[in-house]
Scaffold this active site. Structure first.
Site, mmCIF file in Angstrom:
data_model
loop_
_atom_site.group_PDB
_atom_site.id
_atom_site.type_symbol
_atom_site.label_atom_id
_atom_site.label_comp_id
_atom_site.label_asym_id
_atom_site.label_seq_id
_atom_site.Cartn_x
_atom_site.Cartn_y
_atom_site.Cartn_z
ATOM 1 N N ASN A 151 0.932 -1.216 0.167
ATOM 2 C CA ASN A 151 -0.141 -0.040 -0.011
ATOM 3 C C ASN A 151 0.838 1.049 -0.049
ATOM 4 O OD1 ASN A 151 0.673 -0.902 2.479
ATOM 5 N ND2 ASN A 151 -0.907 0.514 3.483
ATOM 6 N N GLU A 194 0.410 5.331 0.478
ATOM 7 C CA GLU A 194 -0.659 6.419 1.145
ATOM 8 C C GLU A 194 -0.182 7.857 0.590
ATOM 9 O OE1 GLU A 194 -0.860 5.657 5.236
ATOM 10 O OE2 GLU A 194 -2.081 3.944 5.111
ATOM 11 N N CYS A 213 -4.201 0.262 -2.292
ATOM 12 C CA CYS A 213 -3.931 -0.466 -1.473
ATOM 13 C C CYS A 213 -2.833 -1.348 -2.131
ATOM 14 C CB CYS A 213 -5.237 -1.502 -1.506
ATOM 15 S SG CYS A 213 -6.470 -0.421 -0.399
ATOM 16 N N GLU A 226 -2.877 -4.666 -2.629
ATOM 17 C CA GLU A 226 -3.232 -5.856 -3.476
ATOM 18 C C GLU A 226 -3.354 -5.447 -4.965
ATOM 19 O OE1 GLU A 226 -4.566 -4.931 -0.769
ATOM 20 O OE2 GLU A 226 -6.735 -5.914 -0.522
ATOM 21 N N CYS A 275 -10.478 -4.660 1.015
ATOM 22 C CA CYS A 275 -11.452 -3.743 1.046
ATOM 23 C C CYS A 275 -12.354 -3.763 -0.196
ATOM 24 C CB CYS A 275 -11.019 -2.386 1.016
ATOM 25 S SG CYS A 275 -10.362 -1.787 -0.414
ATOM 26 N N CYS A 288 -10.887 -2.983 -3.630
ATOM 27 C CA CYS A 288 -10.074 -4.281 -4.134
ATOM 28 C C CYS A 288 -11.103 -5.406 -4.366
ATOM 29 C CB CYS A 288 -9.171 -4.375 -3.063
ATOM 30 S SG CYS A 288 -7.719 -3.422 -2.808
HETATM 31 N N1 THU Z 1 -5.107 -1.341 2.854
HETATM 32 C C1 THU Z 1 -4.709 -2.192 1.754
HETATM 33 O O1 THU Z 1 -3.735 -1.991 1.401
HETATM 34 N N2 THU Z 1 -5.555 -3.424 1.454
HETATM 35 C C2 THU Z 1 -6.862 -3.782 1.935
HETATM 36 O O2 THU Z 1 -7.441 -4.316 1.448
HETATM 37 C C3 THU Z 1 -7.244 -2.854 3.257
HETATM 38 C C4 THU Z 1 -6.634 -1.601 3.704
HETATM 39 C C5 THU Z 1 -4.558 -0.501 3.097
HETATM 40 C C6 THU Z 1 -5.119 1.057 2.755
HETATM 41 C C7 THU Z 1 -4.511 1.928 3.546
HETATM 42 O O3 THU Z 1 -3.130 2.309 3.351
HETATM 43 C C8 THU Z 1 -4.393 0.856 5.129
HETATM 44 O O4 THU Z 1 -4.315 -0.169 4.536
HETATM 45 C C9 THU Z 1 -5.340 1.304 6.048
HETATM 46 O O5 THU Z 1 -6.673 1.365 5.669
#
Ligand code: THU
Length: 133
Positions: A42, A44, A53, A55, A88, A91
């Site tokens: 991920n 940000e 994200c 994945e 999420c 995704c």
């Molecule tokens: N996140 C992911 O990378 N994958 C997911 O499926 C769940 C959430 C990341 C997004 C953000 O950077 C952090 O986790 C907190 O939500």
């Protein structure tokens, strides 16, 4: 490749996470039928919704190397979460379109918990390109 090995690679990818806001690092690894692996973590942003994200980065990484849904046999996702890391909603929508229903989706955490699922289980009754006809 065994699920455990793919998870290990996803854990390595996790170290590339840029997550200064959530401090929640997610790593992911896509496996192709030829045994190639594409990693993602991920990434940000101070403008929070711009975050990508782990994945999705792994899947897009595979596509950017010319792979398509027919090539992908597995995806591992891992975080330091109490339960296995569940993707999420955004995704799930991307997984539904860019991975075959037969692809193994391995959800994991750092404690060694693992759950194998698939796109249909993650997103039943999905909206897809067929609905655009
Ligand atoms: N996140 C992911 O990378 N994958 C997911 O499926 C769940 C959430 C990341 C997004 C953000 O950077 C952090 O986790 C907190 O939500």
């Amino acid at each position: 490749m065994k699920d455990e090995e793919l998870v290990k690679l996803a854990i390595e990818a996790r170290s590339l996470s840029y997550s200064p806001y959530s401090h929640f690092a997610v790593g992911a690894a896509v496996l192709t039928k030829d045994g190639e692996v594409f990693l993602g973590a991920n990434v940000e942003n101070a403008s929070y919704p711009l975050t990508m994200c782990g994945e999705r980065n792994a899947i897009y990484n595979a596509y950017m190397h010319g792979k398509t849904r027919d090539d992908i046999v597995a995806l591992a996702i891992v975080a330091d979460s109490p339960n296995v890391c569940s993707p999420c909603g955004a995704c799930r929508q991307v997984i539904d379109e860019l991975l075959l229903p037969s692809a193994r989706i391995v959800l994991a955490n750092l404690k060694g918990d693992m759950k194998v699922t698939n796109a249909k289980e993650l997103l039943p009754f999905s909206f897809s390109k067929d609905d655009l006809q």
